[in-house]
Design a protein around this motif. Sequence first.
Motif, PDB file in Angstrom:
ATOM      1  N   LEU A  22      28.779 -35.514  32.216  1.00  0.00           N
ATOM      2  CA  LEU A  22      31.200 -35.316  32.231  1.00  0.00           C
ATOM      3  C   LEU A  22      30.926 -33.816  32.977  1.00  0.00           C
ATOM      4  N   SER A  23      30.298 -32.671  32.412  1.00  0.00           N
ATOM      5  CA  SER A  23      30.589 -31.398  33.789  1.00  0.00           C
ATOM      6  C   SER A  23      30.475 -31.671  34.581  1.00  0.00           C
ATOM      7  N   PHE A  24      29.263 -31.990  35.420  1.00  0.00           N
ATOM      8  CA  PHE A  24      28.994 -32.581  37.341  1.00  0.00           C
ATOM      9  C   PHE A  24      29.868 -33.695  37.547  1.00  0.00           C
ATOM     10  N   LEU A  25      30.488 -34.614  36.773  1.00  0.00           N
ATOM     11  CA  LEU A  25      30.914 -35.872  37.599  1.00  0.00           C
ATOM     12  C   LEU A  25      32.313 -34.601  37.477  1.00  0.00           C
ATOM     13  N   VAL A  26      32.941 -33.663  36.522  1.00  0.00           N
ATOM     14  CA  VAL A  26      34.435 -33.139  36.381  1.00  0.00           C
ATOM     15  C   VAL A  26      34.180 -32.373  37.999  1.00  0.00           C
ATOM     16  N   PHE A  27      33.022 -31.603  37.830  1.00  0.00           N
ATOM     17  CA  PHE A  27      33.343 -30.487  39.065  1.00  0.00           C
ATOM     18  C   PHE A  27      32.375 -31.420  40.639  1.00  0.00           C
ATOM     19  N   GLY A  28      31.678 -32.478  40.831  1.00  0.00           N
ATOM     20  CA  GLY A  28      31.284 -33.313  41.784  1.00  0.00           C
ATOM     21  C   GLY A  28      32.648 -34.028  41.968  1.00  0.00           C
ATOM     22  N   PHE A  29      33.779 -34.624  41.679  1.00  0.00           N
ATOM     23  CA  PHE A  29      34.892 -34.544  41.467  1.00  0.00           C
ATOM     24  C   PHE A  29      35.634 -33.874  42.251  1.00  0.00           C
ATOM     25  N   SER A  30      35.680 -32.629  42.034  1.00  0.00           N
ATOM     26  CA  SER A  30      36.568 -31.240  42.173  1.00  0.00           C
ATOM     27  C   SER A  30      35.712 -30.479  43.252  1.00  0.00           C
ATOM     28  N   CYS A  31      34.723 -30.785  43.677  1.00  0.00           N
ATOM     29  CA  CYS A  31      33.875 -30.307  45.398  1.00  0.00           C
ATOM     30  C   CYS A  31      34.505 -30.902  46.620  1.00  0.00           C
ATOM     31  N   LEU A  32      35.307 -31.806  45.584  1.00  0.00           N
ATOM     32  CA  LEU A  32      35.327 -33.257  47.066  1.00  0.00           C
ATOM     33  C   LEU A  32      36.616 -33.333  47.285  1.00  0.00           C
ATOM     34  N   PHE A  33      37.882 -32.541  46.128  1.00  0.00           N
ATOM     35  CA  PHE A  33      39.035 -33.098  46.555  1.00  0.00           C
ATOM     36  C   PHE A  33      39.882 -31.653  46.584  1.00  0.00           C
ATOM     37  N   SER A  34      38.933 -30.574  45.699  1.00  0.00           N
ATOM     38  CA  SER A  34      39.864 -29.182  45.391  1.00  0.00           C
ATOM     39  C   SER A  34      39.817 -28.595  46.300  1.00  0.00           C
ATOM     40  N   PRO A  35      41.040 -27.735  46.921  1.00  0.00           N
ATOM     41  CA  PRO A  35      41.815 -26.752  48.015  1.00  0.00           C
ATOM     42  C   PRO A  35      40.514 -25.183  47.143  1.00  0.00           C
ATOM     43  N   TYR A  36      40.507 -25.498  46.016  1.00  0.00           N
ATOM     44  CA  TYR A  36      40.477 -23.976  45.477  1.00  0.00           C
ATOM     45  C   TYR A  36      38.549 -24.376  46.208  1.00  0.00           C
ATOM     46  N   MET A  37      38.070 -25.734  46.261  1.00  0.00           N
ATOM     47  CA  MET A  37      36.333 -25.656  46.460  1.00  0.00           C
ATOM     48  C   MET A  37      36.113 -25.267  47.704  1.00  0.00           C
ATOM     49  N   VAL A  38      36.584 -25.536  48.220  1.00  0.00           N
ATOM     50  CA  VAL A  38      37.100 -25.154  50.237  1.00  0.00           C
ATOM     51  C   VAL A  38      36.866 -23.830  50.593  1.00  0.00           C
ATOM     52  N   ALA A  39      37.752 -23.693  49.328  1.00  0.00           N
ATOM     53  CA  ALA A  39      37.759 -22.126  49.377  1.00  0.00           C
ATOM     54  C   ALA A  39      36.480 -21.401  49.547  1.00  0.00           C
ATOM     55  N   GLU A  40      36.227 -22.055  48.237  1.00  0.00           N
ATOM     56  CA  GLU A  40      34.939 -21.073  47.384  1.00  0.00           C
ATOM     57  C   GLU A  40      32.959 -21.501  48.477  1.00  0.00           C
ATOM     58  N   PHE A  41      33.286 -22.613  49.210  1.00  0.00           N
ATOM     59  CA  PHE A  41      32.332 -23.200  50.066  1.00  0.00           C
ATOM     60  C   PHE A  41      32.174 -22.188  51.257  1.00  0.00           C
ATOM     61  N   LYS A  42      34.241 -21.656  51.884  1.00  0.00           N
ATOM     62  CA  LYS A  42      33.651 -21.095  53.081  1.00  0.00           C
ATOM     63  C   LYS A  42      33.344 -19.326  52.792  1.00  0.00           C
ATOM     64  N   ARG A  43      33.091 -19.331  51.569  1.00  0.00           N
ATOM     65  CA  ARG A  43      32.970 -18.073  50.821  1.00  0.00           C
ATOM     66  C   ARG A  43      31.252 -18.118  50.515  1.00  0.00           C
ATOM     67  N   TYR A  44      30.435 -18.983  50.620  1.00  0.00           N
ATOM     68  CA  TYR A  44      29.489 -18.433  49.720  1.00  0.00           C
ATOM     69  C   TYR A  44      28.729 -19.198  51.508  1.00  0.00           C
ATOM     70  N   GLY A  45      30.035 -19.601  52.684  1.00  0.00           N
ATOM     71  CA  GLY A  45      29.154 -19.557  53.881  1.00  0.00           C
ATOM     72  C   GLY A  45      28.307 -21.450  54.019  1.00  0.00           C
ATOM     73  N   LEU A  46      29.281 -21.917  53.621  1.00  0.00           N
ATOM     74  CA  LEU A  46      27.980 -23.258  52.990  1.00  0.00           C
ATOM     75  C   LEU A  46      29.086 -24.719  53.226  1.00  0.00           C
ATOM     76  N   ILE A  47      30.276 -24.614  53.967  1.00  0.00           N
ATOM     77  CA  ILE A  47      31.299 -25.762  54.002  1.00  0.00           C
ATOM     78  C   ILE A  47      30.629 -26.502  53.853  1.00  0.00           C
ATOM     79  N   GLY A  48      30.232 -26.998  55.387  1.00  0.00           N
ATOM     80  CA  GLY A  48      29.394 -28.282  55.384  1.00  0.00           C
ATOM     81  C   GLY A  48      27.771 -28.653  54.891  1.00  0.00           C
ATOM     82  N   TYR A  49      28.137 -28.345  53.307  1.00  0.00           N
ATOM     83  CA  TYR A  49      27.339 -28.596  52.336  1.00  0.00           C
ATOM     84  C   TYR A  49      28.223 -29.144  51.217  1.00  0.00           C
ATOM     85  N   ARG A  50      29.764 -28.974  51.988  1.00  0.00           N
ATOM     86  CA  ARG A  50      30.722 -29.224  50.171  1.00  0.00           C
ATOM     87  C   ARG A  50      31.087 -30.468  50.112  1.00  0.00           C
ATOM     88  N   ARG A  51      31.065 -31.273  50.991  1.00  0.00           N
ATOM     89  CA  ARG A  51      31.523 -33.211  50.454  1.00  0.00           C
ATOM     90  C   ARG A  51      30.128 -33.599  49.808  1.00  0.00           C
TER      91      ARG A  51
END
Length: 122
Positions: A22-51
């Motif tokens: 359940l956690s990974f389903l929630v986190f996975g969909f969050s990675c795909l659709f959440s603006p917050y996760m877009v910002a986090e992956f930019k911060r990580y320097g991994l924006i190309g790997y978010r999807r």
Amino acid sequence: MDYPNVNAFSLSLIVFLVGSGLSFLVFGFSCLFSPYMVAEFKRYGLIGYRRLNGYLQVIGGLGLFLSFYKPLIGIIASLGLAILMLLGFLVRLKIKDGFIKSFPAFFYMIINSIICFLLWNQ
């Protein structure tokens, strides 16, 4: 109540599988659709790997549920998720998030390693 086919081993495996799945389903969909996760992956320097990360988390979460039918799928899914979380933990340490912010990735790495071990030894 006493359930004849459920022992402590089976029950702990079920709890780990459902919780992590359940956690990974929630986190996975969050990675795909959440603006917050877009910002986090930019911060990580991994924006190309978010999807890719989101898809891998969703596939891994589904794989954990499929392990009720095919344990080999659960072994592969839990091992993959453990590796994904190890990489996430290392990225968090590399960008100097510290152990507290990095702990969720570390925790899920341990949980999925335990799932893999339990399924392997079932």
